[in-house]
Design a protein around this motif. Structure first.
Motif, short mmCIF file in Angstrom:
data_model
loop_
_atom_site.label_atom_id
_atom_site.label_comp_id
_atom_site.label_asym_id
_atom_site.label_seq_id
_atom_site.Cartn_x
_atom_site.Cartn_y
_atom_site.Cartn_z
N GLY A 48 0.83 -1.20 -0.09
CA GLY A 48 0.08 -0.07 0.04
C GLY A 48 0.83 1.11 -0.13
N SER A 49 2.15 1.18 0.15
CA SER A 49 2.94 2.56 0.50
C SER A 49 4.23 2.03 -0.26
CB SER A 49 3.18 2.62 1.91
OG SER A 49 3.80 1.79 2.43
N ALA A 50 5.13 3.13 -0.49
CA ALA A 50 6.40 3.05 -1.07
C ALA A 50 7.24 2.26 -0.35
CB ALA A 50 6.98 4.19 -1.60
N PRO A 51 8.15 1.11 -0.67
CA PRO A 51 8.88 0.49 0.23
C PRO A 51 10.27 1.13 0.46
CG PRO A 51 9.19 -0.15 -2.25
CD PRO A 51 7.99 0.68 -2.22
N LYS A 52 10.68 0.85 1.63
CA LYS A 52 12.08 1.36 2.13
C LYS A 52 13.11 0.74 1.02
CE LYS A 52 10.78 2.60 6.61
NZ LYS A 52 10.89 2.37 8.13
N ARG A 53 13.14 -0.64 0.92
CA ARG A 53 13.91 -1.26 0.10
C ARG A 53 13.24 -2.08 -0.67
NH1 ARG A 53 18.21 -4.27 4.15
NH2 ARG A 53 19.68 -3.06 3.10
N ILE A 54 13.92 -2.29 -2.12
CA ILE A 54 13.20 -3.04 -2.94
C ILE A 54 13.92 -4.70 -3.17
CG2 ILE A 54 13.18 -3.40 -5.58
CD1 ILE A 54 12.72 -0.43 -5.93
N ASP A 55 15.08 -4.65 -3.00
CA ASP A 55 15.85 -5.90 -2.68
C ASP A 55 16.12 -6.26 -1.20
OD1 ASP A 55 15.87 -6.40 -5.40
OD2 ASP A 55 17.72 -5.19 -5.70
N THR A 56 15.96 -7.64 -0.94
CA THR A 56 16.38 -8.16 0.23
C THR A 56 17.36 -9.04 0.09
OG1 THR A 56 14.03 -7.89 0.87
CG2 THR A 56 15.56 -9.48 2.29
N GLU A 57 18.70 -8.78 0.93
CA GLU A 57 19.98 -9.69 0.93
C GLU A 57 19.72 -11.05 1.99
OE1 GLU A 57 24.51 -9.16 1.40
OE2 GLU A 57 23.44 -7.78 2.39
N LEU A 58 19.86 -12.16 1.06
CA LEU A 58 19.80 -13.43 1.78
C LEU A 58 21.27 -14.01 1.84
CD1 LEU A 58 16.47 -14.42 0.24
CD2 LEU A 58 16.87 -13.31 2.70
N TRP A 59 21.35 -15.03 2.41
CA TRP A 59 22.83 -15.66 2.44
C TRP A 59 22.34 -17.30 2.16
CZ3 TRP A 59 27.41 -13.61 2.09
CH2 TRP A 59 27.54 -11.91 2.42
N ARG A 60 23.10 -17.68 1.33
CA ARG A 60 23.13 -19.23 1.21
C ARG A 60 24.28 -20.02 1.64
NH1 ARG A 60 21.59 -20.70 -4.67
NH2 ARG A 60 19.79 -20.72 -3.71
N VAL A 61 24.19 -20.80 2.55
CA VAL A 61 25.66 -21.27 3.40
C VAL A 61 25.41 -22.88 3.63
CG1 VAL A 61 25.68 -19.09 4.48
CG2 VAL A 61 24.63 -20.98 5.63
N ALA A 62 26.41 -23.36 3.96
CA ALA A 62 26.55 -24.67 4.42
C ALA A 62 27.12 -24.49 5.66
CB ALA A 62 27.63 -25.53 3.61
N ALA A 63 26.41 -25.21 6.69
CA ALA A 63 26.67 -24.98 8.03
C ALA A 63 26.46 -26.61 8.81
CB ALA A 63 25.64 -23.96 8.70
N VAL A 64 27.12 -26.50 9.86
CA VAL A 64 26.96 -27.62 10.93
C VAL A 64 26.87 -27.04 12.23
CG1 VAL A 64 28.62 -29.06 9.68
CG2 VAL A 64 29.37 -27.73 11.16
N LYS A 65 25.79 -27.83 13.03
CA LYS A 65 25.47 -27.68 14.18
C LYS A 65 26.68 -27.73 15.31
CE LYS A 65 21.52 -28.85 15.81
NZ LYS A 65 20.31 -29.69 16.51
#
Length: 74
Positions: A48-65
């Protein structure tokens, strides 16, 4: 098999600014290998309103507990 985490997590950064570890459901996961930054586009025209950001940064990682020798989380 990869696991997709679609919720915010607490991330610890390396001195270079890359993700080094994250906390998920009270457990620390150490990132192994090279993290890959990816971006998703906000569907701004459906808001309904103008966004603050158009793109969202995400990370693809391999991880172990912490404490495990092998495994992966994406």
């Amino acid at each position: 098999m990869p696991t997709i985490i679609d919720k915010p997590v607490t991330v610890n950064l390396s001195p270079a600014g890359d993700p080094a570890a994250f906390i998920l459901d009270r457990f620390e996961h150490t990132i192994i290998g090279q993290p890959q930054a990816i971006f998703t586009r906000t569907r701004w025209w459906e808001q309904g309103s103008a966004p603050k950001r158009i793109d969202t940064e995400l990370w693809r990682v391999a991880a172990v507990k912490a404490g495990l020798a092998a495994g992966g989380v994406e």
